[in-house]
Write an enzyme that holds these catalytic residues in place. Structure first.
Site, mmCIF file in Angstrom:
data_model
loop_
_atom_site.group_PDB
_atom_site.id
_atom_site.type_symbol
_atom_site.label_atom_id
_atom_site.label_comp_id
_atom_site.label_asym_id
_atom_site.label_seq_id
_atom_site.Cartn_x
_atom_site.Cartn_y
_atom_site.Cartn_z
ATOM 1 N N THR A 19 1.008 -1.077 0.144
ATOM 2 C CA THR A 19 0.104 0.062 0.177
ATOM 3 C C THR A 19 0.985 1.518 -0.022
ATOM 4 O O THR A 19 1.878 1.399 0.822
ATOM 5 C CB THR A 19 -1.048 0.060 1.471
ATOM 6 N N HIS A 45 2.729 -5.150 -4.204
ATOM 7 C CA HIS A 45 1.350 -6.122 -4.322
ATOM 8 C C HIS A 45 0.584 -5.514 -5.072
ATOM 9 O O HIS A 45 -0.014 -4.293 -4.765
ATOM 10 C CB HIS A 45 0.951 -6.273 -2.847
ATOM 11 N N MET A 138 0.924 -2.765 4.068
ATOM 12 C CA MET A 138 0.184 -3.641 5.349
ATOM 13 C C MET A 138 0.575 -4.903 5.582
ATOM 14 O O MET A 138 1.445 -5.432 4.634
ATOM 15 C CB MET A 138 -1.198 -3.640 4.979
#
Length: 198
Positions: A19, A45, A138
């Site tokens: 993130t 990600h 995260m």
């Protein structure tokens, strides 16, 4: 003798982020010079398809080359390779050269691509100086891989400081392992890398 051996070693920079990662990657990669004496491999990600557009956009604003990694390609210095969304990226060594191997094994830490999967593959490379960077995101992806890397590899580790993270999860987990060498603000990460590899 030691200094000669040091000169012969190749360098690889491994970056993991989640993130807030696209912004963080832009901040770091745009500060790296075209003649960078290292290859860069990145896990961000992201779902499939998004990583190619991220790589293409970064490539237009960076001095180094940035691309989505392709299975079987040989790593080049001055080039950053972003793991394709939804697939794991590993790095293998053949004849002293490092190559990309894309795999579709199960998710790790709930992620595919996973930072831990990349770090674990980097662990097997010989005759490489390894710089690992964990930035905003995260969860804990990358922390376990960092611990393994630090056991028996020549590794310099950097974590983004809480001050500049969008989400402090991944860097915080890495720092908690006590295996991070430097905690740096986002704007200082590129210089921290360059100071180490010069």
């Amino acid at each position: 003798m030691t200094s000669c051996k040091k000169l012969q070693r190749k360098k690889i920079i491994c970056i993991g982020t989640s993130t807030g990662g696209p912004r963080a990657l832009q901040a770091v990669l745009t500060q790296l010079p075209k003649n960078l004496d290292a290859s860069i491999v990145i896990v961000q990600h992201m779902p499939p398809k998004f990583t190619k557009s991220l790589a293409d956009r970064l490539n237009t604003i960076c001095d180094i080359d940035v691309k989505e990694a392709e299975d079987g390609e040989q790593l080049k210095e001055g080039t950053a390779y972003i793991a394709p969304g939804g697939r794991h990226m590993t790095i293998i060594q053949t004849g002293g050269r490092a190559k990309v191997k894309i795999v579709d094994s199960p998710t790790v830490n709930g992620h595919r691509p996973s930072v831990d999967v990349l770090f674990n593959s980097i662990n097997k490379l010989t005759n490489f100086d390894k710089i690992v960077v964990i930035m905003t995101g995260m969860g804990t992806d990358g922390a376990a891989g960092l611990v393994e890397l630090k056991k028996d590899s020549n590794v310099y580790s950097i974590a983004e400081s809480e001050e500049t993270c969008i989400v402090y999860g991944m860097p915080n987990a890495a720092i908690a392992t006590k295996q991070v060498d430097v905690i740096a603000k986002l704007g200082d990460i590129a210089d921290t890398i360059l100071n180490y590899i010069r």
